[in-house]
Scaffold this active site. Structure first.
Site, short mmCIF file in Angstrom:
data_model
loop_
_atom_site.label_atom_id
_atom_site.label_comp_id
_atom_site.label_asym_id
_atom_site.label_seq_id
_atom_site.Cartn_x
_atom_site.Cartn_y
_atom_site.Cartn_z
N CYS A 171 39.04 -39.54 7.20
CA CYS A 171 37.73 -39.49 6.83
C CYS A 171 37.18 -37.65 6.41
CB CYS A 171 36.59 -39.32 8.88
SG CYS A 171 35.52 -38.78 9.40
N CYS A 218 36.57 -33.82 11.07
CA CYS A 218 38.23 -34.48 11.46
C CYS A 218 38.58 -33.07 9.94
CB CYS A 218 37.50 -35.53 10.30
SG CYS A 218 37.55 -37.14 11.35
N HIS A 223 31.11 -37.18 14.25
CA HIS A 223 32.16 -37.68 13.72
C HIS A 223 32.06 -39.37 13.90
CE1 HIS A 223 35.81 -39.89 12.38
NE2 HIS A 223 35.89 -40.65 13.64
N ASP A 269 20.68 -50.86 14.45
CA ASP A 269 20.63 -49.70 14.98
C ASP A 269 21.75 -49.86 15.87
OD1 ASP A 269 18.78 -51.52 15.88
OD2 ASP A 269 19.25 -49.98 18.28
N CYS A 274 33.96 -36.09 7.50
CA CYS A 274 33.21 -35.41 7.90
C CYS A 274 33.70 -33.92 8.42
CB CYS A 274 32.32 -35.78 9.78
SG CYS A 274 34.05 -35.68 10.59
N GLY A 292 9.28 -51.03 23.34
CA GLY A 292 9.29 -50.72 24.54
C GLY A 292 10.08 -51.87 25.74
N GLN A 333 12.74 -64.24 18.94
CA GLN A 333 13.58 -64.80 19.95
C GLN A 333 13.67 -65.94 20.17
OE1 GLN A 333 14.41 -62.26 21.93
NE2 GLN A 333 13.79 -60.77 21.33
N ASP A 388 7.54 -58.17 22.21
CA ASP A 388 8.15 -59.02 22.57
C ASP A 388 9.16 -59.13 24.17
OD1 ASP A 388 10.34 -57.11 22.14
OD2 ASP A 388 11.63 -58.69 21.79
N ASP A 398 11.15 -49.28 17.92
CA ASP A 398 10.89 -50.12 19.17
C ASP A 398 9.53 -49.94 19.91
OD1 ASP A 398 11.09 -49.01 21.47
OD2 ASP A 398 13.52 -49.53 22.05
N GLY A 401 17.27 -59.53 21.09
CA GLY A 401 17.70 -60.81 22.44
C GLY A 401 18.87 -60.74 22.42
ZN LIG Z 1 35.26 -37.47 10.93
#
Ligand SMILES: [Zn+2]
Length: 389
Positions: free
Chosen positions: A333, A338, A364, A295, A335, A93, A218, A145, A91, A245
């Site tokens: 899940c 899990c 997770h 994000d 992962c 900043g 923006q 920005d 980004d 924004g």
């Molecule tokens: Zn998981």
């Protein structure tokens, strides 16, 4: 060429595509884990790769203050410094300067602010924010920005939007004149995974590849100002556009309304990045509206507070009801957390303030977000109605 975006399938307003940067081929829509200071808190880079993170985000403000741009540049940019061979986005900043600094001073030239670390005084302008991001060397960098606060009156929203437009032009001008300064290393360091991106974009370090600078729309919570901001940013010309924004305290319904209306004014054939959102349900919804990149600190930050996202809803692992629960955190899940550990163990780690609690919880939550996006991409590619994600 430093960036290519191909759209592969559409369903309603949603689309799947591939974003090619010098370091990576990224399947979109994509969720980007946040690695604030060059680290996704608690998760080693090889684990991020295993989870399928394609691109991560670094925060210029934090990296500029510590360890400093010069240090990162000398060590090969963020890719070299943090040993991450996939894509990175930084980004500008701006958001941190506005959110972490009550004593900031904004002028046409830029923003004076105090370090949250030691109180020292610093100055960010469109030019210095570009200089910092070129030194950090992410694949994708962002125009400087001003994030308009919420609530703000009409005059304030307009003035802020107009300054962001002027700063976008200055950001692009500086970037075009200095982009060859990116500290990318030799092509030999590019892994097979990124070979396609590198072959198409020019290998990092080969001289013909550069970073890509995205513009940011923006305009506060005003639809007409958002439209004007989009048009002015597009006129300056960027390879991708972000909606900034939002998620600044406004009601979620308003966020959705502004996202939906702003998307209508962005080029359909270029990547669209919605900054700083949201819950698992929200990222699915925004993808269905046609957002390609997102994000959010939520999965990582919530994990550190014991709040876990699962296919059965939110789980607050600190609760006593899990003290003797032998079941997995999320039975749906796959992962590594899990598959291996019980809710009782995770609850114990959290209650004991063990570092491992933060590590496992974050793994997770990130896995859940990345899997959610994988399912979204699959649904769109099958042409399913967006609501069935
Ligand atoms: Zn998981």
């Amino acid at each position: 060429m430093s960036l290519t975006f191909e759209i592969n399938s559409r369903s309603g307003k949603a689309r799947t595509g591939r974003l090619l940067t010098p370091y990576a081929v990224i399947e979109t829509p994509v969720f980007m884990p946040v690695g604030t200071v060059g680290s996704v808190k608690g998760v080693p880079q090889d684990t991020l790769e295993e989870l399928g993170a394609q691109i991560i985000l670094g925060n210029t403000y934090h990296l500029y203050l510590r360890p400093g741009v010069d240090t990162v540049r000398k060590l090969g940019g963020l890719h070299g410094f943090m040993a991450w061979r996939r894509a990175i986005l930084t980004d500008s900043g701006g958001f941190q300067v506005f959110s972490l600094n009550e004593l900031r001073k904004v002028s046409e030239e830029g923003v004076t602010f105090r370090s949250h670390l030691d109180g020292s005084s610093h100055f960010f302008s469109p030019e210095s924010a570009m200089e910092a991001q070129i030194g950090l060397g992410a694949d994708i960098i962002m125009a400087f920005d001003e994030c308009t606060e919420y609530p703000a009156d009409q005059a304030r929203m307009r003035a802020s939007m107009e300054m962001t437009a002027r700063w976008a032009a200055r950001s692009k001008k500086y970037f075009e004149g200095h982009k060859e300064g990116v500290p990318w290393r030799a092509a030999s360091e590019i892994p097979t995974l990124a070979a396609e991106g590198a072959a198409r974009m020019g290998h990092p370090g080969s001289g013909d590849s550069t970073q890509s600078l995205f513009g940011i729309v923006q305009g506060g919570m005003d639809r007409a100002l958002r439209k004007e901001s989009a048009e002015r940013t597009i006129e300056i010309g960027f390879p991708g556009y972000a909606i900034g924004g939002l998620s600044v305290g406004e009601p979620r319904e308003l966020t959705r309304e502004i996202v939906e209306s702003t998307l209508e004014h962005l080029p359909a054939d270029q990547p669209r990045y919605l900054m700083g959102v949201g819950t698992p349900e929200e990222i699915v919804e925004y993808a269905s509206l046609g957002v390609d990149m997102m994000d959010c600190v939520l999965p990582t930050r919530a994990a550190r507070h014991g709040l876990l996202f699962t296919s059965e809803g939110k789980v607050s692992i600190k609760q006593a009801r899990y003290a003797q629960d032998a079941g997995p955190l999320d039975p749906n899940c796959g992962c590594r957390v899990c598959k291996r550990y019980s809710r009782a163990y995770l609850r114990h780690l959290y209650a004991s303030n063990e570092v491992l609690a933060q590590v496992l919880n974050t793994i997770h939550n990130l896995s859940f977000y990345l899997d959610t996006m994988r399912r979204v991409r699959h649904s769109i590619s099958l042409g399913e109605e967006s609501r069935s994600f």
